[in-house]
Scaffold this motif. Structure first.
Motif, PDB file in Angstrom:
ATOM      1  N   MET A 260       1.525  -0.911   3.296  1.00 39.31           N
ATOM      2  CA  MET A 260       0.448  -0.054   2.595  1.00 39.31           C
ATOM      3  C   MET A 260       0.920   0.620   1.478  1.00 39.31           C
ATOM      4  O   MET A 260       2.055   1.274   1.647  1.00 39.31           O
ATOM      5  N   GLU A 261      -0.024   0.855   0.453  1.00 40.95           N
ATOM      6  CA  GLU A 261       0.379   1.246  -0.739  1.00 40.95           C
ATOM      7  C   GLU A 261       0.322   2.837  -0.822  1.00 40.95           C
ATOM      8  O   GLU A 261       0.293   3.618  -1.905  1.00 40.95           O
ATOM      9  N   ASN A 262       0.445   3.878   0.246  1.00 40.53           N
ATOM     10  CA  ASN A 262       0.417   5.210   0.123  1.00 40.53           C
ATOM     11  C   ASN A 262       1.127   5.877  -0.933  1.00 40.53           C
ATOM     12  O   ASN A 262       2.211   5.238  -1.438  1.00 40.53           O
ATOM     13  N   ALA A 293       6.220  -5.957  -4.650  1.00 44.06           N
ATOM     14  CA  ALA A 293       5.651  -5.833  -5.840  1.00 44.06           C
ATOM     15  C   ALA A 293       4.193  -5.638  -5.535  1.00 44.06           C
ATOM     16  O   ALA A 293       3.541  -4.601  -6.466  1.00 44.06           O
ATOM     17  N   HIS A 294       3.597  -5.952  -4.826  1.00 46.09           N
ATOM     18  CA  HIS A 294       2.097  -5.955  -4.339  1.00 46.09           C
ATOM     19  C   HIS A 294       1.948  -4.450  -4.284  1.00 46.09           C
ATOM     20  O   HIS A 294       0.963  -3.860  -4.838  1.00 46.09           O
ATOM     21  N   GLU A 295       2.629  -3.823  -3.474  1.00 49.90           N
ATOM     22  CA  GLU A 295       2.356  -2.327  -2.823  1.00 49.90           C
ATOM     23  C   GLU A 295       2.805  -1.593  -4.060  1.00 49.90           C
ATOM     24  O   GLU A 295       2.162  -0.642  -4.502  1.00 49.90           O
ATOM     25  N   PHE A 297       2.608  -2.351  -7.475  1.00 51.76           N
ATOM     26  CA  PHE A 297       1.457  -2.488  -8.394  1.00 51.76           C
ATOM     27  C   PHE A 297       0.446  -1.844  -7.947  1.00 51.76           C
ATOM     28  O   PHE A 297      -0.552  -1.356  -8.985  1.00 51.76           O
ATOM     29  N   HIS A 298      -0.151  -1.554  -6.603  1.00 49.99           N
ATOM     30  CA  HIS A 298      -1.278  -0.780  -6.255  1.00 49.99           C
ATOM     31  C   HIS A 298      -1.211   0.611  -6.964  1.00 49.99           C
ATOM     32  O   HIS A 298      -2.103   1.394  -7.163  1.00 49.99           O
ATOM     33  N   ASN A 299       0.054   1.116  -7.042  1.00 49.73           N
ATOM     34  CA  ASN A 299       0.063   2.527  -7.906  1.00 49.73           C
ATOM     35  C   ASN A 299      -0.740   2.648  -8.982  1.00 49.73           C
ATOM     36  O   ASN A 299      -1.582   3.873  -9.166  1.00 49.73           O
ATOM     37  N   LYS A 316      -9.565  -3.532  -6.091  1.00 50.88           N
ATOM     38  CA  LYS A 316      -7.862  -3.310  -5.939  1.00 50.88           C
ATOM     39  C   LYS A 316      -7.119  -4.468  -5.402  1.00 50.88           C
ATOM     40  O   LYS A 316      -5.982  -4.720  -5.868  1.00 50.88           O
ATOM     41  N   GLU A 317      -7.829  -5.034  -4.410  1.00 48.62           N
ATOM     42  CA  GLU A 317      -6.825  -6.178  -3.809  1.00 48.62           C
ATOM     43  C   GLU A 317      -6.859  -7.362  -4.523  1.00 48.62           C
ATOM     44  O   GLU A 317      -5.763  -8.029  -4.737  1.00 48.62           O
ATOM     45  N   GLY A 318      -7.935  -7.809  -5.192  1.00 44.36           N
ATOM     46  CA  GLY A 318      -8.024  -9.036  -5.858  1.00 44.36           C
ATOM     47  C   GLY A 318      -7.051  -8.918  -7.103  1.00 44.36           C
ATOM     48  O   GLY A 318      -6.281  -9.572  -7.386  1.00 44.36           O
ATOM     49  N   VAL A 377     -11.570 -11.726   0.197  1.00 47.56           N
ATOM     50  CA  VAL A 377     -11.475 -10.615  -0.770  1.00 47.56           C
ATOM     51  C   VAL A 377     -10.445 -10.598  -1.500  1.00 47.56           C
ATOM     52  O   VAL A 377     -10.180 -10.261  -2.781  1.00 47.56           O
ATOM     53  N   TYR A 378      -9.239 -10.766  -0.649  1.00 41.43           N
ATOM     54  CA  TYR A 378      -7.790 -10.906  -1.434  1.00 41.43           C
ATOM     55  C   TYR A 378      -7.573 -12.018  -2.397  1.00 41.43           C
ATOM     56  O   TYR A 378      -7.359 -11.902  -3.405  1.00 41.43           O
ATOM     57  N   GLU A 379      -7.612 -13.227  -1.946  1.00 43.94           N
ATOM     58  CA  GLU A 379      -7.112 -14.355  -2.450  1.00 43.94           C
ATOM     59  C   GLU A 379      -8.439 -14.769  -3.439  1.00 43.94           C
ATOM     60  O   GLU A 379      -7.840 -15.237  -4.489  1.00 43.94           O
TER      61      GLU A 379
END
Ligand code: TRP
Ligand code: ZN
Length: 854
Positions: A260-262, A293-295, A297-299, A316-318, A377-379
């Motif tokens: 989780m990208e908190n 990397a994913h989390e 990059f969410h920043n 945000k997820e895609g 939603v994601y992939e």
């Protein structure tokens, strides 16, 4: 106490009903007085009227909270409480709302809100967990700056943002960036940090930490390296820098998802960050690198620019999945990453898109948002961005992204905002393209070819089958990358992008000396099912000659699939065209070992069931299993003479390095070993098990033996060696179920639930056993119905503790209507048993209802 709120009828939320909140939050001050069962949360929130919102009464979300006191502008007040929040009369201008609530982290088994994991306090707020911490407008378009004070006796107490005052029994944090409540985080416990520093390209010095429990500090180095690589990559490729003085990652054992990208305080499932050569496989290393990397990059894609509402989740997820796949392609091998992503997409997203849970990339309604963190939603969300980039080109893509970042920094944005920057930068009208966001289901793309006087014409037809709530589909914009090969195997037309916009459309190539062999949908340029019946000779030709690595691999898959389908439907023996072609690829040392491993990888039995179903057959899981076994055995026999040489040639000497090159070689080595185990009675696998000095080799040997049902001694030895390592034990639980023969799988899973190390409270352990059962296709769908019944029993138990993970695992049943009447009856009765459980969660109720209603 966390999931016992009175059973109310699930209410559906609609995208079309969006209205802004009547107030904005100007600042939030939170004080936590930590206690396992009586944590006090004191909040002071400054509100100001939102001039852009329609008139409404003041409502704050809140669930399972004990309200101790509340004030408006310093004077006590008496809100009206409901099971989902509070309402209150408030002044017309700005005001300050204060309240104190009590919560019980230790008894919070849902792992949402503030909970405890092995004595450590931690939070999970996305999507709607903050309302279990205190009363708040818990929606992503309400953003505030948070100042947090934590009081307790834990040696380490963390929250978002930068460090504030720190003293005996307290720690303060301040996050200067306004954020929605779902990005709030708090961690407190007896933790150690693996620490490093990073200098951003504009010169900001950032402290980096990975926080872990004692004993895990030697599993942080790889994650830290991945974090620094991610920070550099996002500066280089997207021009995005980090924006705080500190970036913390925490590893938690009990966690519902991956990570989780908190803001400034990412929280990870320990399985998605801790790594060492002795305990982690190459696949684990690659996955950990990608999730870090994913989390990170969410920043920017998620935190600096967030979502207006949860219907925009793919915004945000895609995009963040798309960015992390670019990162992996750049660091490792682009073709191997693309092939692996498509295997995953076909296996999970096409499966979802073709069944009762199909929904658009941007859904238009939901009951429980937790149920929409899906492969679609994601992939598929990431695939849509990949198509957009293909259509507009790289330059325009990065220009549009720059505009997106400057225009929407600090916003809670929508898909309309996202598409608008592309329209402005390119001058294109994306109205038709937008159907990818609103229409569910996987388009089928059929192809006809014609050759006449040097003119070669491809005619495509697209057709999307109906999905729940969407009986009729409009045509979509489909980017189709095509190349043409001559009969000598040379490319006569390099890759060109055809842009299909109509239901049926033809494209011609002129001046050809002979009828070419087409290579269609190169690099998997769109998430569609290509329905093109080719001869096996043509497939073998493409496997040998295609210059596009994806289509080269896919030709091999198509050959193998066709052979398996013929075996299941007509009892045909494995096709020698495939066996010969696969043998040539296996022996071809000029090809990347990782690619050869992918060609040798079996076709998933669930995918075969889907293909058979799509062709009008009723798939028989046992027949699919038998055909797959016969195929694997024949391939091993076909390659028998070469196996010892190939095994030796793919053995990696020296210390374990988790890079793409070594991983690719070990992947091929693993494939060879599993074939060898079919031929030598397990001698080589036993030797490898005994001498392995890393988990990739050790688990490859164990799995190869378990698959032949000759691994009992090694399984016992593995247990003795690793019983005190939680993550390795998850592998041990999973492997026994995953490799069990169909008639044994449910019994093996059932027996493991009585093992002293099994616990229903740890999602990783639960998934190890039951995720593996659900993926053992012929075992789960065994004619006895035992697989269905066992999973239902345990989902009922889990739902009382953890609705989110239960609901997610109900997806095992989403394909039940493909199978015969007797299986359907067993599956239905399992599902109905779940649905009739007293106090069943909203999460699980929604999932089971959708699966049953189709
Ligand atoms: N936003 C997270 C991610 O994709 C995933 C997430 C959503 C999540 N809900 C969660 C993680 C609940 C843990 C628990 O990176
Ligand atoms: Zn994400």
């Amino acid at each position: 106490m966390n999931e016992t709120s009175p059973q109310t009828l699930p209410q559906t939320i609609y995208l079309k009903d969006y209205t802004p909140f009547g107030w904005s939050v100007t600042s939030v001050h939170l004080t936590f007085k930590l206690h396992p069962t009586e944590t006090r949360v004191i909040s002071r929130i400054a509100f100001a009227p939102n001039p852009d919102a329609p008139a409404q009464s003041f409502f704050l979300h809140g669930e399972a909270l004990k309200l101790i006191s509340s004030k408006i502008d310093g004077a006590p007040c008496t809100p009206t409480l409901t099971p989902t929040g509070l309402t209150l009369d408030v002044p017309t201008g700005p005001f300050v709302f204060e309240c104190e609530v009590e919560i019980s982290p230790e008894t919070n088994t849902a792992l949402e809100g503030l909970y405890m994991s092995n004595g450590m306090y931690c939070t999970q707020c996305e999507a709607e967990g903050f309302r279990k911490i205190t009363y708040y407008p818990d929606r992503p378009d309400v953003m505030g700056t948070f100042t947090v004070r934590i009081e307790g006796d834990a040696p380490v107490m963390l929250s978002n943002g930068n460090k504030g005052a720190l003293g005996a029994g307290f720690a303060e944090w301040h996050d200067p960036w306004p954020k929605p409540a779902y990005l709030f985080a708090l961690v407190a416990g007896d933790l150690l940090n693996y620490s490093d520093r990073f200098k951003t390209r504009s010169g900001r010095d950032v402290e980096l930490n990975i926080w872990v429990r004692k004993g895990d500090e030697d599993k942080c180095a790889f994650g830290m390296k991945a974090l620094k690589a991610s920070m550099t990559w996002d500066e280089d490729v997207y021009g995005r820098e980090y924006d705080l003085d500190i970036f913390n990652i925490v590893a938690v054992d009990d966690f519902n998802m991956g990570a989780m990208e908190n803001k400034g305080l990412n929280i990870f499932n320990s399985s998605c960050v801790l790594a060492s050569p002795e305990t982690s496989t190459d696949d684990n290393f690659e996955r950990i690198e990608a999730i870090i990397a994913h989390e990170y990059f969410h920043n920017w894609t998620g935190n600096r620019i967030t979502c207006r509402d949860w219907f925009q989740l793919c915004l945000k997820e895609g995009l963040t999945v798309y960015r992390d796949s670019q990162f992996t392609s750049d660091l490792r091998s682009a073709p191997v990453k693309r092939i692996s992503d498509v295997i995953d997409l076909r296996g999970r997203q096409f499966r979802e898109d073709g069944g009762p849970l199909a929904h658009p990339v941007r859904p238009e309604s939901f009951v429980e948002i937790n149920n929409f963190y899906t492969a679609t939603v994601y992939e598929k969300g990431a695939e849509v961005i990949g198509m957009l980039k293909r259509l507009v080109g790289d330059d325009a893509y990065y220009k549009a992204l720059d505009l997106y970042f400057t225009r929407h920094d600090g916003d809670a944005a929508t898909i309309e905002d996202w598409l608008k920057v592309f329209e402005e930068v390119t001058g294109r009208n994306l109205k038709r393209f937008k159907r990818w966001y609103s229409s569910a289901g996987t388009p089928r793309l059929s192809v006809k070819e014609k050759f006449n006087n040097g003119r070669y014409t491809l005619t495509f037809k697209q057709e999307t089958p109906p999905t729940p709530g969407q009986p009729h589909k409009k045509p979509r914009v489909i980017p189709i990358a095509v190349g043409l090969l001559g009969s000598n195997g040379h490319e006569v037309q390099p890759t060109t992008l055809l842009e299909m916009t109509k239901r049926q459309q033809s494209f011609s190539f002129e001046g050809l000396a002979e009828k070419p062999v087409p290579s269609i949908l190169r690099d998997f340029s769109a998430p569609v099912v290509l329905e093109y019946e080719r001869s096996n000779a043509e497939r073998a030709f493409l496997l040998a000659h295609d210059t596009d690595p994806f289509n080269k691999w896919d030709a091999g898959q198509a050959l193998r699939r066709a052979s398996l389908i013929a075996s299941v439907t007509t009892g045909a023996a494995p096709d020698t065209a495939f066996l010969d072609a696969a043998t040539r690829v296996a022996r071809d040392d000029s090809l990347d070992p990782a690619f050869r491993a992918l060609v040798l990888q079996p076709v998933s039995q669930d995918d075969l069931a889907a293909s058979l179903h799509a062709q009008g057959h009723t798939p028989d899981p046992q027949a699919i299993y038998d055909a797959s076994e016969t195929m694997a055995q024949s391939l091993a026999q076909h390659l028998a003479d070469s196996l010892p040489r190939l095994y030796a040639a793919t053995t990696v000497d020296g210390p374990f390095v988790p890079d793409a090159k070594g991983a690719g070689k070990r992947a091929l080595n693993g494939r060879i070993l599993s074939m060898l185990t079919r031929m030598d009675g397990g001698a080589q696998a036993r030797a490898q098990f005994d001498t392995a000095n890393n988990m990739t080799l050790q688990s490859a040997a164990l799995n190869a033996l378990l698959a032949q049902d000759i691994g009992a001694d090694q399984s016992a030895a593995f247990f003795t060696q690793w019983q005190s390592d939680r993550l390795v034990m998850d592998k041990w639980f999973a492997a026994q179920v995953a490799f069990a023969a169909p008639e044994k799988a449910a019994n093996v899973a059932q027996a493991l639930t009585t093992h002293p190390l099994f616990t229903v409270k740890n999602p990783n352990r639960f998934r190890a056993v039951f995720g593996a059962l659900a993926m053992n296709h012929a075992g789960f769908h065994h004619a006895s119905g035992q697989g269905y019944a066992l999973l239902a029993d345990w989902l009922i138990k889990l739902d009382a503790l953890n609705p989110q993970t239960t609901a997610r695992m109900c997806t095992a049943f989403q394909t039940f209507s493909r199978y015969d009447a007797s299986r359907q009856t067993s599956a239905k009765s399992a599902l109905e048993r779940i649905l009739s459980t007293n106090g069943l969660s909203r999460d699980t109720t929604e999932m089971v209802t959708r699966i049953l209603e189709g």
